[in-house]
Motif scaffolding. Structure first.
Motif, PDB file in Angstrom:
ATOM      1  N   UNK A  86       4.964 -52.025  -2.415  1.00 31.06           N
ATOM      2  CA  UNK A  86       4.214 -52.484  -3.441  1.00 31.06           C
ATOM      3  C   UNK A  86       5.130 -51.245  -4.173  1.00 31.06           C
ATOM      4  N   UNK A  87       4.648 -50.142  -4.296  1.00 30.49           N
ATOM      5  CA  UNK A  87       4.980 -48.602  -4.465  1.00 30.49           C
ATOM      6  C   UNK A  87       6.358 -49.194  -5.666  1.00 30.49           C
ATOM      7  N   UNK A 138      11.058 -54.296 -16.957  1.00 27.90           N
ATOM      8  CA  UNK A 138      10.385 -55.183 -17.566  1.00 27.90           C
ATOM      9  C   UNK A 138      10.429 -56.973 -17.391  1.00 27.90           C
ATOM     10  N   UNK A 139      10.425 -56.744 -15.544  1.00 30.51           N
ATOM     11  CA  UNK A 139      10.838 -58.028 -15.786  1.00 30.51           C
ATOM     12  C   UNK A 139       9.905 -59.102 -15.268  1.00 30.51           C
ATOM     13  N   UNK A 149       6.330 -52.533  -7.945  1.00 33.69           N
ATOM     14  CA  UNK A 149       5.671 -52.253  -8.750  1.00 33.69           C
ATOM     15  C   UNK A 149       6.473 -51.478 -10.316  1.00 33.69           C
ATOM     16  N   UNK A 150       7.642 -49.952  -9.166  1.00 36.28           N
ATOM     17  CA  UNK A 150       7.556 -48.680 -10.494  1.00 36.28           C
ATOM     18  C   UNK A 150       8.573 -49.715 -10.895  1.00 36.28           C
ATOM     19  N   UNK A 188      -0.917 -58.592 -10.724  1.00 38.09           N
ATOM     20  CA  UNK A 188      -1.324 -57.563 -11.758  1.00 38.09           C
ATOM     21  C   UNK A 188      -0.682 -57.318 -12.830  1.00 38.09           C
ATOM     22  N   UNK A 189       0.674 -56.515 -12.387  1.00 40.96           N
ATOM     23  CA  UNK A 189       1.231 -55.631 -13.623  1.00 40.96           C
ATOM     24  C   UNK A 189       1.800 -56.516 -14.439  1.00 40.96           C
ATOM     25  N   UNK A 190       1.320 -58.401 -13.886  1.00 42.24           N
ATOM     26  CA  UNK A 190       2.147 -59.634 -14.980  1.00 42.24           C
ATOM     27  C   UNK A 190       3.195 -60.002 -14.459  1.00 42.24           C
ATOM     28  N   UNK A 206       9.302 -53.196 -11.478  1.00 40.05           N
ATOM     29  CA  UNK A 206       9.336 -53.753 -12.534  1.00 40.05           C
ATOM     30  C   UNK A 206       8.420 -53.505 -13.882  1.00 40.05           C
ATOM     31  N   UNK A 207       7.873 -51.976 -13.651  1.00 36.86           N
ATOM     32  CA  UNK A 207       8.218 -51.795 -15.097  1.00 36.86           C
ATOM     33  C   UNK A 207       9.154 -51.070 -15.779  1.00 36.86           C
ATOM     34  N   UNK A 244      -1.106 -57.717  -6.221  1.00 37.96           N
ATOM     35  CA  UNK A 244      -0.493 -56.319  -7.567  1.00 37.96           C
ATOM     36  C   UNK A 244       1.154 -56.702  -7.987  1.00 37.96           C
ATOM     37  N   UNK A 271       2.774 -50.215   1.470  1.00 37.58           N
ATOM     38  CA  UNK A 271       2.400 -49.123   0.401  1.00 37.58           C
ATOM     39  C   UNK A 271       3.727 -48.882  -0.055  1.00 37.58           C
TER      40      UNK A 271
END
Lengths: 301, 122, 135
Positions: A189-190, A200-201, A193-194, A231-233, A196-197, A228, A186
């Motif tokens: 992943x967090x 903007x990778x 994903x953070x 899902x964020x692209x 990635x945001x 996951x 978890x």
């Protein structure tokens, strides 16, 4: 019940000085290794504790140390235990604070009620129960502090061990070291994903060179992380698959179809670079010559 | 004509509303002959299996109508939860935000049309 | 385990499912859940509330804040209906199984999003599902 209770309160009031000095002596014996400043600190705390004990015992009941008027006593004890737990004292050293008081109290009780064996036995019994309760309370506070320290360290370890690094303007890498359980997944992943945001990778590479064993559960966690990120692209690849890990993956029948896997982080990185439209060319002699040409051309002008 | 539709979901939808959106969007694709649909879910704090199914249905229906769907802006906590729920939305294109989603649509359409130049309007 | 507070929310209409999600979110925020944990428990509640409505013909949700012996706090949600009940619970828990219009992820998904999961059901009497997520 009021007999022994008031007896202890009475003795505390009457012989506080004697009890304190006897207690301090006993503590010094228990904690030989203490520095002068630590000894002074212990002495100060012991005096504060005696004060608190004296006023609380005047209020009444020795049986229920959870009662409100014991608050100052309990606070002093939990502060002391927490302090000692953090300073690395052993449980025995921490508990000796309260338990050495028992002997000091017994000695004074014996002097005070020498002529009435029954009353003495009563008082000793009450005191024993009372001190034991305080002792247990001390240990509980000690244990709690240690548990807090451990859980904080676990948290720090989790965060430390899952860095997300940026390899290129749109490529992230997540070098995993150690194994993956569900709570770590978890956090992984967090973090991913953070990142990635934030960056903007478009590509994320999970490198498992440092993962000793990939069983079905670990593989499942990896696949979840890949899903996951998708899902964020972001496109997610897994790199660092050693031969024996490839073997276990096949052996366990883990389905990695749809996930890009590479033997090394370098291979995955090269693919990400290529897919995002960059080309890697070798510099070296040729590049230097071009630079020199440019420079001489500039000089000529 | 031949443009993109951009749908931003702003509210915590109840199920009937989600179904209405699904129907409206499908008829919009037909009416505007849209080639691409961008669904911005950045305001959604939760996607459960019902909304997940709705997104999947929209994407499949759009495909039948020759349009490409991209779901954009999913929050990290929503993505983690969907994966844990067992619903990784396979078969749905995703992008980080509207801008990247638009770029993804253009690339996908260019591939489909073998380099055809897409006018895009919203 | 100690019960700290309890609140019940009815599940009669699709709008109620939204109300359940919002009530669960409020409790999770109040308990100091992280964003991911909030989202997990809210999503689980949405799945179960929909089950209560679609298969149980409506019912109620009990939102409970509990505390463990080790003073860890948690959120427990109990969904109760007096519907037809579930004849084969193991089958209902398996992914992809559905008798309705959903994706068949409701029960299994809610279980995966929770730390503790309990289900009680009797054909003709109703169903009670309880999930718990610790902070």
């Amino acid at each position: 019940m009021s007999g022994p209770k008031s007896k202890l309160a009475e003795i505390l009031a009457k012989r506080e000085g004697d009890i304190t000095s006897a207690w301090l002596e006993l503590q010094a014996k228990d904690l030989k290794a203490l520095s002068a400043s630590e000894q002074m600190d212990t002495a100060r705390k012991s005096r504060q504790f005696m004060d608190a004990l004296k006023s609380a015992s005047r209020e009444g009941n020795l049986e229920d140390i959870a009662a409100v008027h014991w608050n100052p006593v309990r606070e002093l004890l939990s502060d002391l235990s927490a302090g000692r737990a953090k300073a690395g004292y052993s449980p025995v050293e921490t508990a000796s604070f309260v338990f050495s008081l028992k002997q000091a109290l017994f000695n004074i009780l014996r002097e005070e009620i020498a002529n009435d064996p029954a009353a003495l036995a009563d008082a000793v019994w009450q005191t024993t129960l009372f001190i034991d309760k305080l002792g247990l309370f001390t240990m509980e506070a000690f244990q709690k502090t240690r548990e807090d320290v451990i859980s904080r360290q676990q948290q720090e370890l989790l965060e430390l061990s899952t860095p997300v690094v940026r390899l290129w303007e749109n490529v992230l890498a997540l070098p995993l070291i150690g194994t993956l359980d569900s709570s770590r997944t978890q956090i992984v992943m967090q973090n991913l994903l953070d990142a990635i945001v934030a960056t903007r990778s478009d590509y994320a590479i999970i490198d498992i060179t440092g993962v000793p064993v990939v069983d079905t559960l670990v593989a499942q966690h990896l696949l979840k992380t890949v899903a996951a990120a998708r899902l964020m692209g972001a496109d997610c690849m897994i790199s660092g698959i050693r031969p024996q890990i490839a073997q276990t993956i096949i052996h366990l029948g883990v389905d990695l179809t749809g996930v890009i896997t590479k033997a090394t982080l370098a291979d995955a990185f090269a693919l990400a670079i290529r897919r995002s439209g960059f080309a890697v060319t070798k510099g070296g002699k040729e590049a230097k010559e071009t630079n020199e040409e440019k420079r001489s051309a500039a000089g000529a002008i | 004509m031949g443009g993109f539709l951009l749908v931003t979901i702003q509210v915590d939808m109840h199920d009937r509303l989600a179904l209405t959106l699904q129907d409206d969007l499908t008829s919009m694709v037909v009416r505007h002959r849209a080639r691409g649909v961008l669904i911005d879910i950045s305001a959604l704090e939760m996607v459960d299996s019902f909304i997940g199914r709705m997104l999947g249905t929209i994407a499949s229906m759009a495909t039948l109508l020759d349009a490409i769907t991209v779901v954009v802006g999913m929050q990290p906590s929503v993505a983690i939860t969907l994966v844990e729920l067992g619903l990784p939305l396979k078969g749905i294109r995703t992008a980080l935000d509207v801008e990247k989603g638009m770029a993804a649509l253009q690339t996908a359409l260019a591939e489909n049309e073998d380099g055809g130049d897409e006018a895009h309007q919203q | 385990m100690k019960l700290i507070s309890s609140e019940s929310v009815p599940v009669r209409t699709p709008e109620d499912i939204v109300a359940v999600r919002q009530a669960v979110r409020r409790k999770a925020v109040k308990l100091g859940f992280g964003l991911v944990d909030q989202t997990k428990v809210v999503t689980a509640s949405s799945e179960l509330a929909r089950n209560t409505l679609d298969y149980g013909g409506g019912g109620i949700v009990q939102l409970e804040i509990v505390e463990s012996e080790r003073s860890k706090s948690g959120l427990r949600l109990i969904f109760e209906d007096r519907g037809p009940g579930i004849p084969d619970i193991d089958l209902a828990l398996s992914d992809g199984y559905t008798t309705g219009a959903g994706m068949g992820l409701g029960l299994g998904g809610a279980k995966r999003l929770s730390h503790e999961f309990e289900i009680w059901s009797k054909p003709g009497e109703g169903t009670r599902v309880s999930i718990l997520r610790w902070k």
